[in-house]
Design a protein around this motif. Structure first.
Motif, PDB file in Angstrom:
ATOM      1  N   SER A 143      -7.093 -27.690 -17.993  1.00  0.00           N
ATOM      2  CA  SER A 143      -7.797 -29.199 -17.643  1.00  0.00           C
ATOM      3  C   SER A 143      -7.824 -29.951 -16.306  1.00  0.00           C
ATOM      4  CB  SER A 143      -7.658 -29.870 -18.754  1.00  0.00           C
ATOM      5  OG  SER A 143      -5.794 -30.650 -18.879  1.00  0.00           O
ATOM      6  N   GLY A 144      -6.297 -29.647 -15.757  1.00  0.00           N
ATOM      7  CA  GLY A 144      -6.229 -30.173 -14.548  1.00  0.00           C
ATOM      8  C   GLY A 144      -6.657 -29.373 -13.588  1.00  0.00           C
ATOM      9  N   ALA A 145      -6.874 -28.263 -13.652  1.00  0.00           N
ATOM     10  CA  ALA A 145      -7.609 -27.505 -12.770  1.00  0.00           C
ATOM     11  C   ALA A 145      -9.155 -28.074 -12.780  1.00  0.00           C
ATOM     12  CB  ALA A 145      -7.639 -26.042 -12.512  1.00  0.00           C
ATOM     13  N   SER A 146      -9.951 -28.459 -13.718  1.00  0.00           N
ATOM     14  CA  SER A 146     -10.974 -28.616 -14.284  1.00  0.00           C
ATOM     15  C   SER A 146     -11.472 -29.896 -13.610  1.00  0.00           C
ATOM     16  CB  SER A 146     -11.159 -28.514 -15.193  1.00  0.00           C
ATOM     17  OG  SER A 146     -12.491 -28.516 -15.524  1.00  0.00           O
ATOM     18  N   LEU A 147     -10.696 -30.470 -13.516  1.00  0.00           N
ATOM     19  CA  LEU A 147     -10.628 -32.359 -13.117  1.00  0.00           C
ATOM     20  C   LEU A 147     -10.302 -32.037 -11.648  1.00  0.00           C
ATOM     21  CD1 LEU A 147     -11.156 -34.471 -14.292  1.00  0.00           C
ATOM     22  CD2 LEU A 147      -8.548 -35.023 -14.759  1.00  0.00           C
ATOM     23  N   ILE A 148      -9.682 -31.521 -11.596  1.00  0.00           N
ATOM     24  CA  ILE A 148      -9.627 -31.102  -9.613  1.00  0.00           C
ATOM     25  C   ILE A 148     -10.728 -31.026  -8.870  1.00  0.00           C
ATOM     26  CG2 ILE A 148      -7.997 -30.190  -8.104  1.00  0.00           C
ATOM     27  CD1 ILE A 148      -5.433 -30.672  -9.294  1.00  0.00           C
ATOM     28  N   SER A 149     -10.856 -30.100  -9.623  1.00  0.00           N
ATOM     29  CA  SER A 149     -12.371 -29.489  -9.128  1.00  0.00           C
ATOM     30  C   SER A 149     -13.451 -30.484  -9.468  1.00  0.00           C
ATOM     31  CB  SER A 149     -12.606 -28.393  -9.660  1.00  0.00           C
ATOM     32  OG  SER A 149     -13.392 -28.299 -10.957  1.00  0.00           O
ATOM     33  N   MET A 150     -13.337 -31.043 -10.235  1.00  0.00           N
ATOM     34  CA  MET A 150     -14.216 -32.559 -10.723  1.00  0.00           C
ATOM     35  C   MET A 150     -14.650 -33.612  -9.737  1.00  0.00           C
ATOM     36  SD  MET A 150     -17.070 -31.804 -12.784  1.00  0.00           S
ATOM     37  CE  MET A 150     -17.512 -32.426 -13.079  1.00  0.00           C
ATOM     38  N   PHE A 151     -13.054 -34.044  -8.868  1.00  0.00           N
ATOM     39  CA  PHE A 151     -13.153 -34.434  -8.182  1.00  0.00           C
ATOM     40  C   PHE A 151     -13.238 -34.734  -6.900  1.00  0.00           C
ATOM     41  CE2 PHE A 151     -10.242 -36.940 -11.260  1.00  0.00           C
ATOM     42  CZ  PHE A 151     -11.230 -37.599 -11.655  1.00  0.00           C
ATOM     43  N   ALA A 152     -13.055 -33.090  -6.066  1.00  0.00           N
ATOM     44  CA  ALA A 152     -13.232 -32.702  -5.171  1.00  0.00           C
ATOM     45  C   ALA A 152     -14.606 -31.948  -4.900  1.00  0.00           C
ATOM     46  CB  ALA A 152     -12.548 -30.619  -5.026  1.00  0.00           C
ATOM     47  N   SER A 153     -15.493 -32.317  -5.810  1.00  0.00           N
ATOM     48  CA  SER A 153     -17.006 -32.551  -5.775  1.00  0.00           C
ATOM     49  C   SER A 153     -17.610 -32.871  -4.895  1.00  0.00           C
ATOM     50  CB  SER A 153     -17.581 -32.067  -6.603  1.00  0.00           C
ATOM     51  OG  SER A 153     -17.242 -33.649  -7.866  1.00  0.00           O
ATOM     52  N   PRO A 154     -17.336 -34.372  -4.316  1.00  0.00           N
ATOM     53  CA  PRO A 154     -18.025 -35.063  -3.286  1.00  0.00           C
ATOM     54  C   PRO A 154     -17.645 -35.065  -2.130  1.00  0.00           C
ATOM     55  CG  PRO A 154     -16.975 -36.677  -4.927  1.00  0.00           C
ATOM     56  CD  PRO A 154     -16.499 -35.450  -5.318  1.00  0.00           C
ATOM     57  N   LEU A 155     -17.298 -33.978  -1.761  1.00  0.00           N
ATOM     58  CA  LEU A 155     -16.313 -33.601  -0.220  1.00  0.00           C
ATOM     59  C   LEU A 155     -17.303 -33.718  -0.069  1.00  0.00           C
ATOM     60  CD1 LEU A 155     -12.442 -31.829  -1.176  1.00  0.00           C
ATOM     61  CD2 LEU A 155     -12.830 -34.054  -0.458  1.00  0.00           C
ATOM     62  N   SER A 198      -1.931 -38.043 -14.799  1.00  0.00           N
ATOM     63  CA  SER A 198      -1.456 -38.079 -13.254  1.00  0.00           C
ATOM     64  C   SER A 198      -1.764 -37.361 -12.154  1.00  0.00           C
ATOM     65  CB  SER A 198      -0.005 -39.035 -13.525  1.00  0.00           C
ATOM     66  OG  SER A 198       0.641 -37.571 -13.143  1.00  0.00           O
ATOM     67  N   ALA A 199      -1.301 -36.556 -12.173  1.00  0.00           N
ATOM     68  CA  ALA A 199      -1.822 -35.135 -10.710  1.00  0.00           C
ATOM     69  C   ALA A 199      -3.151 -35.436 -10.422  1.00  0.00           C
ATOM     70  CB  ALA A 199      -1.218 -34.158 -10.714  1.00  0.00           C
ATOM     71  N   PRO A 200      -4.050 -34.839 -11.306  1.00  0.00           N
ATOM     72  CA  PRO A 200      -5.693 -34.773 -10.882  1.00  0.00           C
ATOM     73  C   PRO A 200      -6.381 -35.911 -11.075  1.00  0.00           C
ATOM     74  CG  PRO A 200      -5.003 -33.489 -13.283  1.00  0.00           C
ATOM     75  CD  PRO A 200      -4.222 -34.020 -12.440  1.00  0.00           C
ATOM     76  N   ASN A 201      -5.939 -37.074 -11.644  1.00  0.00           N
ATOM     77  CA  ASN A 201      -6.404 -38.947 -11.171  1.00  0.00           C
ATOM     78  C   ASN A 201      -5.763 -39.490  -9.984  1.00  0.00           C
ATOM     79  OD1 ASN A 201      -8.577 -39.342 -13.653  1.00  0.00           O
ATOM     80  ND2 ASN A 201      -6.420 -38.304 -14.758  1.00  0.00           N
ATOM     81  N   GLY A 202      -4.827 -38.643  -9.515  1.00  0.00           N
ATOM     82  CA  GLY A 202      -3.912 -39.579  -8.719  1.00  0.00           C
ATOM     83  C   GLY A 202      -5.039 -38.593  -6.986  1.00  0.00           C
ATOM     84  N   ILE A 203      -5.807 -37.494  -7.420  1.00  0.00           N
ATOM     85  CA  ILE A 203      -6.098 -36.628  -6.438  1.00  0.00           C
ATOM     86  C   ILE A 203      -7.713 -37.851  -6.418  1.00  0.00           C
ATOM     87  CG2 ILE A 203      -7.793 -35.076  -5.247  1.00  0.00           C
ATOM     88  CD1 ILE A 203      -5.043 -33.013  -6.720  1.00  0.00           C
ATOM     89  N   GLY A 208     -12.039 -41.598  -4.145  1.00  0.00           N
ATOM     90  CA  GLY A 208     -11.988 -42.337  -4.610  1.00  0.00           C
ATOM     91  C   GLY A 208     -12.113 -43.906  -3.581  1.00  0.00           C
ATOM     92  N   ILE A 209     -10.522 -43.819  -2.745  1.00  0.00           N
ATOM     93  CA  ILE A 209     -10.661 -44.791  -1.616  1.00  0.00           C
ATOM     94  C   ILE A 209     -11.167 -44.174  -0.244  1.00  0.00           C
ATOM     95  CG2 ILE A 209      -8.694 -45.757   0.392  1.00  0.00           C
ATOM     96  CD1 ILE A 209      -6.765 -45.186  -2.723  1.00  0.00           C
ATOM     97  N   VAL A 210     -11.459 -43.040  -0.121  1.00  0.00           N
ATOM     98  CA  VAL A 210     -11.902 -42.326   1.017  1.00  0.00           C
ATOM     99  C   VAL A 210     -13.198 -42.624   0.996  1.00  0.00           C
ATOM    100  CG1 VAL A 210     -12.596 -40.430   2.007  1.00  0.00           C
ATOM    101  CG2 VAL A 210     -10.718 -40.174   1.470  1.00  0.00           C
ATOM    102  N   GLN A 211     -13.909 -42.831  -0.078  1.00  0.00           N
ATOM    103  CA  GLN A 211     -15.122 -43.029  -0.100  1.00  0.00           C
ATOM    104  C   GLN A 211     -15.914 -44.465   0.004  1.00  0.00           C
ATOM    105  OE1 GLN A 211     -17.691 -40.649  -3.585  1.00  0.00           O
ATOM    106  NE2 GLN A 211     -15.987 -39.713  -3.841  1.00  0.00           N
TER     107      GLN A 211
END
Length: 235
Positions: A143-155, A198-203, A208-211
């Motif tokens: 689940s963590g890996a999936s969440l990180i990949s979703m958060f990384a998609s806006p790159l 906490s780790a995936p949402n920290g990323i 989000g701040i960058v955007q």
């Protein structure tokens, strides 16, 4: 007595962060509504891609399973938010299949069945793991890996904004909702002592701040005749 009061405060803060995260997540889940209004109006999916909804569904299902009592303790907020997200994604996927061309329709239906089958295998497989700690680690990593990949998609959108010096393809409220939801669940994961949250949402919070920084920096350069913004979903 002091420890009891401190524990109660932490629990209240954790629950508050979880409720806030659920509210902000609703904004993310509802963000594609404008796109699907256009699809319904034109009776066609045009050039829109259905893959983001497939990825989002997989992410929601995995995170929902992690949040259940079968896997992790006291993560009800994670289960509820991803349950709602999964319903939203299923509705979007169903509408996409209905109005897509035949080739896209078959491809999307195949991907939907693949995601449902994969999740069924993960659920069945994880239940075969007798040790509760090992089972939580197994599902947590997925689940963590999936969440990180979703958060990384806006790159790629961040890269596009920098190249074009325009925020045309990065809607402000979507970026704001991403930041608020991620920061709430980052705090929720910290207070619940759960690194898989906490780790995936920290990323996600950092991205989000960058955007938001890029939006405010390039906002005055955005073209007035911008087309409908590209939508990216998260869970």
């Amino acid at each position: 007595m002091i420890l009891s009061v401190s524990s109660s405060v932490i629990t209240i803060c954790k629950d508050a962060a979880g409720v806030a995260g659920n509210i902000f997540a609703f904004g993310l889940f509802a963000s594609p509504i404008a796109t699907f209004r256009r699809i319904l109006r034109n009776q066609s999916t045009e050039q829109f891609s259905g893959l983001p909804y497939i990825y989002a569904l997989l992410n929601c299902l995995l995170c929902m399973w992690y949040g259940t009592p079968f896997i992790s303790y006291d993560n009800m907020m994670v289960m509820t938010v991803n349950s709602v997200g999964a319903v939203f994604q299923l509705i979007y996927i169903t509408l996409f299949i209905v109005y897509a061309e035949k080739i896209k329709k078959i491809r999307m239906l195949g991907l939907l069945l693949l995601v449902l089958g994969l999740c069924a295998i993960i659920v069945a497989g994880s239940l075969q793991i007798i040790d509760a700690f090992t089972r939580r680690i197994f599902v947590g990593f997925l689940s963590g890996a999936s969440l990180i990949s979703m958060f990384a998609s806006p790159l790629f959108i961040i890269n596009l904004v920098i190249r074009t010096k325009s925020v045309e393809f990065m809607p402000f409220y979507l970026s704001l909702s991403t930041f608020l939801m991620s920061s709430c669940f980052f705090l929720y994961g910290l207070l619940n002592d759960d690194p898989f949250i906490s780790a995936p949402n920290g990323i996600g919070t950092v991205l989000g701040i960058v955007q938001l920084v890029l939006y405010f920096y390039y906002n005055n350069r955005t073209r007035e005749d911008s087309s409908e913004p590209f939508i990216v979903e998260y869970a």
